[in-house]
Design a protein around this motif. Sequence first.
Motif, PDB file in Angstrom:
ATOM      1  N   LYS A 114      -8.607  -7.880 -13.171  1.00  0.00           N
ATOM      2  CA  LYS A 114      -7.091  -7.656 -13.216  1.00  0.00           C
ATOM      3  C   LYS A 114      -6.880  -6.081 -13.548  1.00  0.00           C
ATOM      4  O   LYS A 114      -5.826  -5.644 -13.323  1.00  0.00           O
ATOM      5  CB  LYS A 114      -6.512  -8.575 -14.057  1.00  0.00           C
ATOM      6  N   GLU A 115      -8.057  -5.546 -14.457  1.00  0.00           N
ATOM      7  CA  GLU A 115      -7.994  -4.320 -14.649  1.00  0.00           C
ATOM      8  C   GLU A 115      -8.418  -3.291 -13.533  1.00  0.00           C
ATOM      9  O   GLU A 115      -7.762  -2.186 -13.182  1.00  0.00           O
ATOM     10  CB  GLU A 115      -8.705  -4.010 -15.743  1.00  0.00           C
ATOM     11  N   SER A 116      -9.436  -3.890 -12.807  1.00  0.00           N
ATOM     12  CA  SER A 116      -9.781  -3.111 -11.549  1.00  0.00           C
ATOM     13  C   SER A 116      -9.165  -3.033 -10.310  1.00  0.00           C
ATOM     14  O   SER A 116      -9.095  -1.923  -9.559  1.00  0.00           O
ATOM     15  CB  SER A 116     -11.238  -3.420 -11.326  1.00  0.00           C
ATOM     16  N   MET A 117      -8.427  -4.180 -10.023  1.00  0.00           N
ATOM     17  CA  MET A 117      -7.594  -4.292  -8.675  1.00  0.00           C
ATOM     18  C   MET A 117      -6.531  -3.348  -8.721  1.00  0.00           C
ATOM     19  O   MET A 117      -6.481  -2.648  -7.491  1.00  0.00           O
ATOM     20  CB  MET A 117      -6.925  -5.663  -8.719  1.00  0.00           C
ATOM     21  N   PRO A 118      -5.651  -3.077  -9.528  1.00  0.00           N
ATOM     22  CA  PRO A 118      -4.712  -1.832  -9.400  1.00  0.00           C
ATOM     23  C   PRO A 118      -5.211  -0.537  -9.054  1.00  0.00           C
ATOM     24  O   PRO A 118      -4.678   0.398  -8.242  1.00  0.00           O
ATOM     25  CB  PRO A 118      -3.879  -1.865 -10.833  1.00  0.00           C
ATOM     26  N   THR A 119      -6.506  -0.302  -9.541  1.00  0.00           N
ATOM     27  CA  THR A 119      -7.051   1.128  -9.128  1.00  0.00           C
ATOM     28  C   THR A 119      -7.314   1.066  -7.634  1.00  0.00           C
ATOM     29  O   THR A 119      -7.318   2.276  -6.960  1.00  0.00           O
ATOM     30  CB  THR A 119      -8.340   1.436  -9.903  1.00  0.00           C
ATOM     31  N   HIS A 120      -7.556   0.402  -6.970  1.00  0.00           N
ATOM     32  CA  HIS A 120      -7.921   0.308  -5.492  1.00  0.00           C
ATOM     33  C   HIS A 120      -6.753   0.798  -4.674  1.00  0.00           C
ATOM     34  O   HIS A 120      -6.573   1.509  -3.820  1.00  0.00           O
ATOM     35  CB  HIS A 120      -8.640  -1.052  -4.967  1.00  0.00           C
ATOM     36  N   ILE A 121      -5.664  -0.246  -5.355  1.00  0.00           N
ATOM     37  CA  ILE A 121      -4.105  -0.020  -4.593  1.00  0.00           C
ATOM     38  C   ILE A 121      -3.651   1.322  -4.848  1.00  0.00           C
ATOM     39  O   ILE A 121      -3.140   2.060  -4.020  1.00  0.00           O
ATOM     40  CB  ILE A 121      -3.259  -0.958  -5.052  1.00  0.00           C
ATOM     41  N   GLU A 122      -3.628   1.667  -6.309  1.00  0.00           N
ATOM     42  CA  GLU A 122      -3.331   3.060  -6.509  1.00  0.00           C
ATOM     43  C   GLU A 122      -3.950   4.244  -6.018  1.00  0.00           C
ATOM     44  O   GLU A 122      -3.133   5.151  -5.346  1.00  0.00           O
ATOM     45  CB  GLU A 122      -3.347   3.277  -7.837  1.00  0.00           C
TER      46      GLU A 122
END
Length: 500
Positions: A114-122
Amino acid sequence: MFSLKSALAKPFAKHVSKSVQKWANNPIETQETVFQELISSATSTQFGKDHDFISINSHAEFIKRVPVRDYEDLKPYVERVVAGEEDILWKGKPIYFAKTSGTTSGAKYIPITKESMPTHIEAARNAILMYIAETGNSKFVDGKMIFLQGSPILEESHGIQLGRLSGIVAHFVPKYLQKNRMPSWETNCIDDWETKVNAIVEETLPENMTVISGIPSWVQMYFEKIQEKTGKKVGDVFKNFNLFIFGGVNYEPYRAKFESLIGRKVDSIELFPASEGFFAFQDKQNEKGMLLQLKSGIFYEFIKADEFFNENPKRITIKEVEIGVNYVLIISTNAGLWAYNVGDTVEFTSLKPYRIIVSGRIKHFISAFGEHVIGKEVEQALQEAVKGTNIQVTEFTVAPLINPEQDLPYHEWFIEFDNEPSNLEEFSNKIDASLQVQNSYYFDLIKGKVLQPLKITQIKKNGFQEYMKSIGKLGGQNKIARLSNDRKIADIFENQKLIK
């Protein structure tokens, strides 16, 4: 015509650009903060306990306690996570596994938290916004955008969903882009690639396509089908198409073909995404290289590629890297990968800010179409094909043929036989079948008719020796490259008339 979405995109892009520049201009401090956050967050995990994270407060101590690992080395931990155990590599359990092709033992399961997923999208979002901030071009946000990607249908195991990264990412398209996004969900779920591309062509032809994104080989297939169906250049079919976003493979071999298919030049943005993290994106149209993502939950280490196989190679941080040196990329992430060898090699093109190009893989490979075929796979395929026969192979090498005069691209195998097969086609089919079993990416590309099965070109007797002599590497410890991602060796074979 005034567009609110297009107008709002510009100030938002400027805001994001300033935010990116803030950490890009403070790279050492940014990476140090990421490092400390990663260590403190994983101190109570099984990996953290095994490696005494509680005592680590510097990179030097990290090096002492955490060796460089590849997937096979990390696999005992990953298998426990796959089995549903918590707090193994990262706190809690991952929310996804990105399922990728393995090199020695089948599929690889790369955790996404849940911490790494947003970095892909961002990172993907910021790549587009940085382009708007630099060029002032935001009209494309009003048109349709296509993202050629894998199926978004996911499996589930022990409460963790798994699928291809591009299929996972499809679940996270921002709401403000949902109406603009193509293809439809139903079309995106089609497994067979040729059927999928035909459906995408039908869906997109009537639309105002402004952004097209995907791996170049797949996009080329889409463009060719559009041209076949309409008899027009892609740029004439989609008059407002002006931005191509790509990643996964080197675009340069495709550039001339693309411009011919489109009929004009279009701006492009290069990305460096992987299941393990989104590492870099092109932040300037006229600067070589992609901006290294220093504030994305990833701590980077680098090892000089020519020292990598030494007994104890030096691991450095961005503080010590130099321009133009080939480095193996080592990462530690908020998905629970620690001193992990991704397998990619990079070179820095700038240190203010830190920009990189992908220079290849630490081992020989072919990935002209995103297939990631490695030396072990081709050697095993050939070994299986000759087993139980009287066929004898003196030497071989493999290169991609991206733009054949007719039909689909393929892998061209240059083989010198001491005792050749009576049926060359049957022999090549055996090799191809083995490769498809070993490598899921290659299988998908053959099944989806992006590639045709490999073809064998025979090299005359002693042809490889003549080749090695011509490049000054005959004898000694010099070896022929089993795999090339270009046609340099193939061109020499043809120019020196070494083909039988």
